[in-house]
Design a protein around this motif. Structure first.
Motif, mmCIF file in Angstrom:
data_model
loop_
_atom_site.group_PDB
_atom_site.id
_atom_site.type_symbol
_atom_site.label_atom_id
_atom_site.label_comp_id
_atom_site.label_asym_id
_atom_site.label_seq_id
_atom_site.Cartn_x
_atom_site.Cartn_y
_atom_site.Cartn_z
ATOM 1 N N THR A 57 0.845 -1.200 0.000
ATOM 2 C CA THR A 57 0.000 0.000 0.000
ATOM 3 C C THR A 57 0.876 1.244 0.000
ATOM 4 N N MET A 58 1.962 1.206 0.770
ATOM 5 C CA MET A 58 2.855 2.358 0.794
ATOM 6 C C MET A 58 3.464 2.609 -0.579
ATOM 7 N N ILE A 61 0.873 4.453 -2.536
ATOM 8 C CA ILE A 61 0.742 5.831 -2.045
ATOM 9 C C ILE A 61 1.940 6.668 -2.506
ATOM 10 N N GLU A 101 1.794 7.373 -6.260
ATOM 11 C CA GLU A 101 0.768 8.380 -6.541
ATOM 12 C C GLU A 101 1.242 9.777 -6.135
ATOM 13 N N ALA A 102 2.029 9.857 -5.058
ATOM 14 C CA ALA A 102 2.539 11.149 -4.588
ATOM 15 C C ALA A 102 3.725 11.626 -5.423
ATOM 16 N N GLU A 144 3.174 14.335 2.763
ATOM 17 C CA GLU A 144 1.954 13.596 2.415
ATOM 18 C C GLU A 144 2.141 12.103 2.694
ATOM 19 N N VAL A 145 3.276 11.559 2.270
ATOM 20 C CA VAL A 145 3.549 10.134 2.487
ATOM 21 C C VAL A 145 3.777 9.858 3.975
ATOM 22 N N TRP A 170 0.518 9.442 5.715
ATOM 23 C CA TRP A 170 -0.061 8.114 5.513
ATOM 24 C C TRP A 170 0.682 7.081 6.352
ATOM 25 N N PRO A 224 -2.228 1.155 6.692
ATOM 26 C CA PRO A 224 -3.392 0.618 5.991
ATOM 27 C C PRO A 224 -4.457 0.109 6.963
#
Length: 92
Positions: free
Chosen positions: A21-22, A25, A28-29, A56-57, A60, A65
């Motif tokens: 998931t990271m 993320i 996407e960033a 941003e990361v 998260w 998750p």
């Protein structure tokens, strides 16, 4: 300006999809770096990009998750490398 951080994440962060998931993320960033599991049950990562994207990361990473639980994320600024791409590395 580029920022690179080294992060150790503690909690229930293995076996819950944290690394994959990271990676999603991070891609996407638009940041670079890597993430991997460590034998002590933590997750280790390095994230590099513009300060707002890195933040941003990191936000998260502090949440993780669904199904996981982050107790702490220890962040250390390190020297930027200028690399590109974001990978899941083998366990350390």
């Amino acid at each position: 300006m580029t920022r690179r951080v080294h992060v150790i994440v503690r909690g229930t962060v293995q076996g819950v999809g944290y690394r994959y998931t990271m990676r999603m993320i991070a891609r996407e960033a638009g940041v670079a770096g890597w993430v991997r599991n460590r034998r002590d049950g933590t997750v280790e990562a390095e994230v590099e990009g513009t300060p707002p994207r890195v933040d941003e990361v990191l936000a998260w990473m502090a949440e993780g998750p669904p199904g996981g639980r982050v107790d702490a994320a220890d962040v250390t600024d390190v020297r930027a490398t200028g690399r590109s791409g974001f990978d899941v590395l083998p366990d350390a």
